[in-house]
Design a protein around this motif. Structure first.
Motif, PDB file in Angstrom:
ATOM      1  N   ASP A  21       0.853  -1.191   0.000  1.00  0.00           N
ATOM      2  CA  ASP A  21       0.000   0.000   0.000  1.00  0.00           C
ATOM      3  C   ASP A  21       0.887   1.239   0.000  1.00  0.00           C
ATOM      4  O   ASP A  21       2.127   1.136   0.005  1.00  0.00           O
ATOM      5  N   TYR A  22       0.263   2.406   0.006  1.00  0.00           N
ATOM      6  CA  TYR A  22       1.009   3.664   0.025  1.00  0.00           C
ATOM      7  C   TYR A  22       0.177   4.734   0.706  1.00  0.00           C
ATOM      8  O   TYR A  22      -1.055   4.635   0.817  1.00  0.00           O
ATOM      9  N   ILE A  23       0.854   5.770   1.197  1.00  0.00           N
ATOM     10  CA  ILE A  23       0.223   6.903   1.864  1.00  0.00           C
ATOM     11  C   ILE A  23       0.751   8.183   1.236  1.00  0.00           C
ATOM     12  O   ILE A  23       1.973   8.337   1.083  1.00  0.00           O
ATOM     13  N   ILE A  24      -0.139   9.082   0.884  1.00  0.00           N
ATOM     14  CA  ILE A  24       0.251  10.395   0.386  1.00  0.00           C
ATOM     15  C   ILE A  24      -0.122  11.422   1.449  1.00  0.00           C
ATOM     16  O   ILE A  24      -1.293  11.583   1.799  1.00  0.00           O
ATOM     17  N   CYS A  25       0.877  12.082   2.000  1.00  0.00           N
ATOM     18  CA  CYS A  25       0.656  13.062   3.066  1.00  0.00           C
ATOM     19  C   CYS A  25       0.837  14.462   2.478  1.00  0.00           C
ATOM     20  O   CYS A  25       1.962  14.894   2.203  1.00  0.00           O
TER      21      CYS A  25
END
Length: 214
Positions: A21-25
């Motif tokens: 998965d990935y997270i964009i902050c």
């Protein structure tokens, strides 16, 4: 930034499972990519992957990461995660790669045989070396020799719910290119099969596979 492409295919024939998965902050322009592979012979490892993905998405304070504290913070929260699972899943283990893009540098943390690579045309240039026992004795093996080795599944370093080990860490300038995180079920495939999967084609597999292309 292009939207990352994710593929996870689990066969559910063992204790292990893959996840990515990935997270964009947007607060600090940080992007976190992560992939993990549960140990196929240790009970609870599929649950460990599920909890790891949940922890990364919901409990990692990504808005507080800076170039000055990133190594300390990621390792600190891996230790916290270990404490949350050690009694629930005492035999579970996994491999992982966490890649954090921060100020045009890619900070990479890894344990086991998940890998980070860079795409160059149809080729994948693997940047990280897996913690494979065979590489300890034969550090100059080619990628083809490593892929075909009957001992490439034996690793000497991984994340365990019981005993914490610091991941390997390095950072480098992220050039204008595509990168990929992959579990061993993917990088051990022949390059022709990897290309088919990246193109969205069906390939007969006998192991869990996952990749995250970004």
């Amino acid at each position: 930034m292009n939207t990352p492409i994710k593929l996870v295919e689990n066969l559910y024939i063992s204790y292990g499972a893959d996840g990515a998965d990935y997270i964009i902050c947007t607060e600090n322009n940080v992007v976190i990519y992560f992939i993990a592979d549960g140990h196929s012979q240790r009970s609870g490892s599929a649950d460990l992957i599920r909890l790891f993905i949940d922890y990364m998405n919901n409990h990692l304070p990504h808005e507080n990461l800076t170039k000055f504290n990133i190594k300390q913070k990621i390792c600190e929260h891996l230790r916290i995660f270990k404490e949350t699972v050690k009694r629930k899943l005492p035999r579970a283990a996994m491999c992982f790669v966490i890649a954090v893009k921060l100020e045009n540098r890619l900070h990479t943390f890894y344990l086991g045989d998940c890998r980070l690579g860079m795409l160059s045309g149809k080729d994948i240039i693997w940047i990280t070396k897996p913690h494979s026992c065979v590489l300890v004795e034969n550090p100059n093996m080619t990628e083809e020799e490593l892929r075909l080795s009957e001992f490439n599944h034996l690793i000497y370093k991984q994340f365990s719910a019981i005993k914490f080990k610091d991941p390997d860490y390095f950072a480098f300038d992220a050039i204008d290119s595509n990168y990929i995180l992959a579990t061993d079920g993917f990088w051990k495939l022949a390059p022709e099969q990897q290309n088919l999967i990246l193109d969205g084609k069906q390939v007969l597999i006998d192991d869990d596979i996952a990749f995250l292309k970004f």
